[in-house]
Design an enzyme around this catalytic site. Structure first.
Site, PDB file in Angstrom:
ATOM      1  N   ARG A  76      33.921  35.544  45.245  1.00 54.42           N
ATOM      2  CA  ARG A  76      34.627  35.478  43.967  1.00 54.42           C
ATOM      3  C   ARG A  76      35.914  34.672  44.162  1.00 54.42           C
ATOM      4  NH1 ARG A  76      38.679  39.292  41.670  1.00 54.42           N
ATOM      5  NH2 ARG A  76      38.828  38.820  39.455  1.00 54.42           N
ATOM      6  N   HIS A 120      43.172  33.402  36.704  1.00 57.42           N
ATOM      7  CA  HIS A 120      43.850  34.346  37.598  1.00 57.42           C
ATOM      8  C   HIS A 120      45.329  33.968  37.618  1.00 57.42           C
ATOM      9  CE1 HIS A 120      43.081  37.262  41.128  1.00 57.42           C
ATOM     10  NE2 HIS A 120      44.379  37.242  40.892  1.00 57.42           N
ATOM     11  N   GLU A 165      42.612  40.736  35.420  1.00 57.08           N
ATOM     12  CA  GLU A 165      43.758  41.623  35.216  1.00 57.08           C
ATOM     13  C   GLU A 165      44.700  41.158  34.111  1.00 57.08           C
ATOM     14  OE1 GLU A 165      43.951  43.441  39.749  1.00 57.08           O
ATOM     15  OE2 GLU A 165      45.671  42.306  38.993  1.00 57.08           O
ATOM     16  N   ASN A 294      39.065  46.381  39.257  1.00 58.02           N
ATOM     17  CA  ASN A 294      39.983  46.245  40.385  1.00 58.02           C
ATOM     18  C   ASN A 294      40.714  47.569  40.581  1.00 58.02           C
ATOM     19  OD1 ASN A 294      39.186  43.604  40.389  1.00 58.02           O
ATOM     20  ND2 ASN A 294      41.182  42.746  39.901  1.00 58.02           N
ATOM     21  N   TYR A 296      43.229  49.829  43.493  1.00 56.38           N
ATOM     22  CA  TYR A 296      43.952  49.945  44.754  1.00 56.38           C
ATOM     23  C   TYR A 296      44.458  51.363  45.008  1.00 56.38           C
ATOM     24  CZ  TYR A 296      43.730  44.887  44.969  1.00 56.38           C
ATOM     25  OH  TYR A 296      43.261  43.593  45.025  1.00 56.38           O
ATOM     26  N   GLU A 360      37.886  43.845  43.060  1.00 53.74           N
ATOM     27  CA  GLU A 360      38.966  43.832  44.046  1.00 53.74           C
ATOM     28  C   GLU A 360      39.178  45.246  44.560  1.00 53.74           C
ATOM     29  OE1 GLU A 360      42.757  42.123  43.052  1.00 53.74           O
ATOM     30  OE2 GLU A 360      41.853  40.407  42.031  1.00 53.74           O
TER      31      GLU A 360
END
Length: 455
Positions: A76, A120, A165, A294, A296, A360
């Site tokens: 990606r 992005h 995002e 995504n 984290y 991600e």
């Protein structure tokens, strides 16, 4: 838990153009908002810029060979809008398109599927000068760019993601101002969020018009797992407010064709939302083939006041963020894989029939090469192992997760942190541009070869 993943599971890694490409002024590329922002004193740590970054623009073959050695099935990457369409208007830059043709061809020859993200965060500076994402015209320009890119590269790329995002682009770029273009205006941030949604919807239509029906069209969101400190009504409402402006501001228009009523109420003192025109929500809710997720870390919230109010319009006066216990990454983010499992089950329930991709997931740690040149990163291996296990549990629990894209392939320019934070499974010595696979790269290669975790 079954340690093996389903047959056909997509094993990938992800990067972003401004973070790795370099060649910022080569072959017709014009400045983006990140070129301008990184050159503004005090905005990026150490005054770092993406001018050279990981020099991927000149090292495509070397980097694709690294991907092949890891065993990636998918890669990606993002297209740099000011490289593909300089200034954000008019005809394509052929040399920029040639770079992405070369990248896609190298990937295909290596047996790796190209997965392209159209945006992005590198908005052409000329479009920002004309008003940027708070202006409707930017969404219209984006749809033109999407069609142009699809016409040129659609014979090579089978998966297209419109935005990466949009929460960060809207609220860090125009709200708190810690990302490019560095504006701090709650109303502009909310307008930007809507026009990013509209850009997505218009781009979906442009992609569908230009691409075969077999091509996958997607969107990637960084969805927030906001957990209330207690079960008091005040803390529960704090989590609701974060969910409204962090998640449902995108999920509801894209998948349900509506604005969240509580978000509109929360932000009524900031805007009347009159910039949402008739037909916008219909355009935004054009069907897509998958949702990129995504993740984290989760957030712990309570009633109170945020220290950085403009990052969360409608929530800032009511929410404070707390430090969760437990280990943390070099970004000072908590390590808690249970949040990914929780998020995937939520999406299983709220978006039935929508395939999911983890687009991600990864962690920054203070990596360095030892005297023998090896890079040992046991903390990252533990992080990745725990989060892949959470994905596997979610699949067992009925979540339709089709792939996992580790962030990131290479150490790179980490936005406002410059080169001080390393997320890559491949270490980059930025002075020499030498690449060294870390222990995590070897671990990931074994996982991919096995088709699952070592259990």
């Amino acid at each position: 838990m079954n340690a093996l993943f389903p047959a056909g599971f997509r094993w990938g890694s992800a990067t972003a153009a401004y973070q790795i490409e370099g060649a910022a002024a080569e072959d017709g590329r014009t400045p983006s908002i990140w070129d301008t922002f990184s050159r503004t004193p005090g905005k990026v740590r150490n005054g770092d810029t993406g001018d050279i970054a990981a020099d991927h623009y000149h090292r495509v073959r070397e980097d694709v060979a690294l991907m092949k050695s890891v065993g990636l099935t998918d890669y990606r990457f993002s297209l740099a809008w000011p490289r593909v369409q300089p200034t954000g208007r008019g005809p394509a830059g052929q040399k920029g398109l040639d770079f992405y043709r070369c990248l896609a061809d190298e990937l295909l020859e290596a047996g790796i599927r190209p997965v392209a993200t159209l945006y992005h965060w590198d908005l052409p500076q000329e479009l920002e000068d004309a008003g940027g994402w708070p202006e409707r015209a930017t969404a219209e320009r984006f749809a033109e760019y999407a069609g142009l890119a699809a016409e040129a590269l659609g014979d090579r790329i089978g998966t297209w993601t419109t935005l990466n995002e949009p929460w960060c682009a809207a609220f860090l770029g125009y709200g708190s101002g810690v990302h490019a273009p560095g504006r701090a205006d709650d109303q502009a941030a909310l307008r930007a969020a809507h026009h990013l949604n509209l850009a997505h919807g218009l781009a979906v239509r442009a992609l569908r018009d230009a691409l075969p029906t077999t091509v996958e069209v997607s969107l990637t969101l960084n969805l927030h797992v906001a957990r209330p400190l207690t079960d008091t009504p005040q803390d529960v409402d704090a989590a609701r407010r974060i969910d409204a402006v962090g998640n449902r501001i995108f999920l509801d228009p894209v998948f349900h064709g509506r604005l969240p009523a509580d978000l509109v109420a929360d932000t009524a003192h900031l805007t009347d939302w009159s910039f949402v025109r008739d037909g916008d929500l219909t355009a935004i809710s054009a069907p897509i083939d998958s949702l990129g997720v995504n993740y984290y870390s989760p957030a712990l919230v309570a009633a109170g006041r945020s220290e950085s109010p403009s990052a969360w319009p409608g929530a800032a006066d009511h929410v404070r963020f707390l430090t969760a216990p437990g280990p943390r990454t070099a970004m000072d983010w908590p390590v808690d894989a249970s949040g990914l499992h929780e998020l995937l089950l939520r999406l299983r329930d709220e978006l039935p029939g929508v395939p999911l991709l983890i687009t991600e997931n990864g962690a920054a740690y203070d990596d360095y090469a030892d005297p023998e040149g090896a890079v040992h990163d046991p903390e990252r291996v533990a992080y990745l192992d725990a989060h892949l296990a959470a994905v596997r549990r979610a699949i067992d629990d009925g979540a339709d997760v089709r792939g996992y894209f580790l962030w990131s392939l290479l150490d790179n320019f980490e936005w406002a942190y410059g080169y001080g934070k390393r997320f890559g499974i491949v270490h980059v010595d930025f002075a020499s541009q030498r690449r060294t696979p870390k222990d995590s790269a070897h671990w990931y290669a074994e996982v991919i070869a096995r088709g699952g975790l070592p259990r």
